[in-house]
Write a protein that holds these residues in place. Structure first.
Motif, mmCIF file in Angstrom:
data_model
loop_
_atom_site.group_PDB
_atom_site.id
_atom_site.type_symbol
_atom_site.label_atom_id
_atom_site.label_comp_id
_atom_site.label_asym_id
_atom_site.label_seq_id
_atom_site.Cartn_x
_atom_site.Cartn_y
_atom_site.Cartn_z
ATOM 1 N N TYR A 73 7.266 -7.284 -38.202
ATOM 2 C CA TYR A 73 7.514 -6.507 -36.981
ATOM 3 C C TYR A 73 6.443 -6.742 -35.929
ATOM 4 C CZ TYR A 73 8.921 -2.578 -34.041
ATOM 5 O OH TYR A 73 9.352 -1.810 -32.975
ATOM 6 N N LYS A 82 12.390 -7.373 -32.182
ATOM 7 C CA LYS A 82 12.002 -5.967 -32.400
ATOM 8 C C LYS A 82 13.158 -5.017 -32.107
ATOM 9 C CE LYS A 82 6.985 -5.601 -31.969
ATOM 10 N NZ LYS A 82 5.875 -5.756 -31.018
ATOM 11 N N ASP A 107 14.534 -2.410 -34.714
ATOM 12 C CA ASP A 107 14.581 -0.970 -34.403
ATOM 13 C C ASP A 107 15.972 -0.399 -34.665
ATOM 14 O OD1 ASP A 107 11.905 -0.797 -33.681
ATOM 15 O OD2 ASP A 107 12.279 -1.204 -31.557
#
Lengths: 133, 133, 133, 133, 133, 133
Positions: free
Chosen positions: D9, D17, D21
């Motif tokens: 990450y 990302k 998420d």
């Protein structure tokens, strides 16, 4: 006989027609093949499958003809008759000569054989192949 | 642990050594990989497998890199870990960039998925794909 | 043409008839399908296959319809045309709506694709998945 | 060792990302698994695979647990160790009891056996299974 | 319809005819089957496939009938209809009784089922099976 | 790590112990292998799998060693490492010489290759193979 039958263009909903139109425009053909007409029973699936296919099979680091050869190779390995027929035709359209088809097929046969020799002999991976690229 | 173990060069019979020598000369490497050392328990098999491999994977209508990509694609489809590791390394040596690897893999995934959509829907082969090339 | 042909009810031995009768009673149908008539050439196999099938596909922690969906999913993944046709019909009889069929098929396609992405990338199992349940 | 390694990450690009998420939010977990971290070497592939997975495995005509069972069943049939480990864990999280796992597995074994009995006996499709639904 | 069609004896080149003649003499038949006539589009492949087949399927530590049974078993497991039909016929010619066919088929079904039980349960190899023979 | 862990003899229920006892007596061994200890989480499955296995793998029209060879061949073709290890050991115990193992493996490789040549070339079944035996 196909499990659910085919959705012909004339009877398709606007969202299905839009996908059919994009397939025909992208491939420069005047009717979509049975695969798409069977998928169209679920318009979300039709759109997802087409968009994945268009993205994956298009121009990139590999030539589209090489991608077709790989597609045919996997379909031959899996013994999917429809897929072999449809993608062999597609590969020819993109320039696959008979010698290329024959060489691809030889590799598929060899890999299928060697994959099993490796399994039967339980060959361990060589140290030099374990490093990350 | 490999089923039969490996035949190292030093302990190999003259006929096995001759094949090992040809493998190393052809591939410009200084030791043979585990696959060949496992096959060598049966010298006739070693020779046959190597000669088939050399003939099929060499120059032809298809570029040797394309052949390696097809070989990796089939091995991925069959989930043969050894073969994936060994032939991914071979493909890199022949010039496979990471983007080429990723695109090949995407085609393998797509073909494996579409092969099953075709099967589940029992799609019939389109008339235009039935003609002999 | 089936390899050994079919054993019709009228020509069946008493032990084969007993299995046929149990199949028809359990499934509430008035004739057995080709699968069983082909198996009947070996009465011990017929009985064993039927008893395993009856035990495995019946009521349990999973609903019989869910079991049929899993059976069809595996048969699609293996590309067994007969099995797809017969068990899709069986699933419909147990209440499978077309949307359920389509969703099952989408999962089969996805799993077949992702299984190969995992293989190609040689993904290692996450620590948290290694614990015993 | 994974072919290309993992994208953690912290080192991921903004587009990667964003997918990570969404995976964590959708699945209510605080880190993504190795599969996604391996896919992330090709951000377009990561996004496509995640969006397909999210769409296919979510709520629909079939319960998400049933979908997980089908996913595990296909992965077992294909013998993908990573996929079996990861999706068995996912199925447990969605409520799969041990008895459900065992029954799913029994169906996978039975279908794999019967698929081959059908092939070996070359059983022809019964007329009543040929009609379109 | 075969992808490339068949090369009939009368129209074959001398090198293809030589392979056809050897097949017919070895197998004591008066015409070659479709498999060889399809392979003949690539004479090098025809010769290589025939020589490998002749060497592998002939007399050895295993009886040729046992080899045919293994060949049929693999073809059944892979669900290759042509191969099942052709090699079941070949096995019969070498003395395969119906009971032998049925027992072979039962083993194929059992192994396919048990292979998946092992995968689903992720059974670890017993220590005593890890030693080299 | 096995998905559910193993049921050791000491902790087994009477019905599981009865199956374990029969396995040990039939095979003349003093402890059962991991496969059976994993299956024992579901005693009905344990009993069914063992009884099918005992019936199918025992004496018949085919020699038990031939059956083991077929079992290993299918497991190699499917690439099930556990099954290859366990049944290669079993075959050795029944008298499989190394030359027999190697010949079996060669047939598996050949059949896997030829199955794909047939698929790729879409070879039609010869008329003489269509007759019922």
């Amino acid at each position: 006989m196909s499990t659910l039958g085919f959705i012909e263009y004339e009877k398709a909903s606007p969202e299905v027609k839009a996908v059919y139109d994009d397939i025909m425009a992208t491939r420069k053909i005047d009717k979509v093949t049975n695969f798409w007409k069977a998928l169209a029973h679920d318009p979300v699936r039709l759109k997802r499958t087409w968009e994945d296919t268009k993205q994956i099979m298009g121009e990139g680091a590999l030539d589209p003809l090489v991608k077709e050869l790989i597609y045919v190779a996997v379909s031959v390995s899996n013994q999917c008759d429809y897929c072999i027929a449809a993608h062999t035709a597609a590969a020819r359209k993109k320039g696959m000569a008979e010698a290329m088809f024959n060489e691809m097929l030889a590799v598929v046969g060899l890999a299928n054989s060697n994959n099993r020799l490796v399994a039967g002999l339980q060959v361990e991976i060589d140290e030099q192949f374990k490093a990350i690229g």
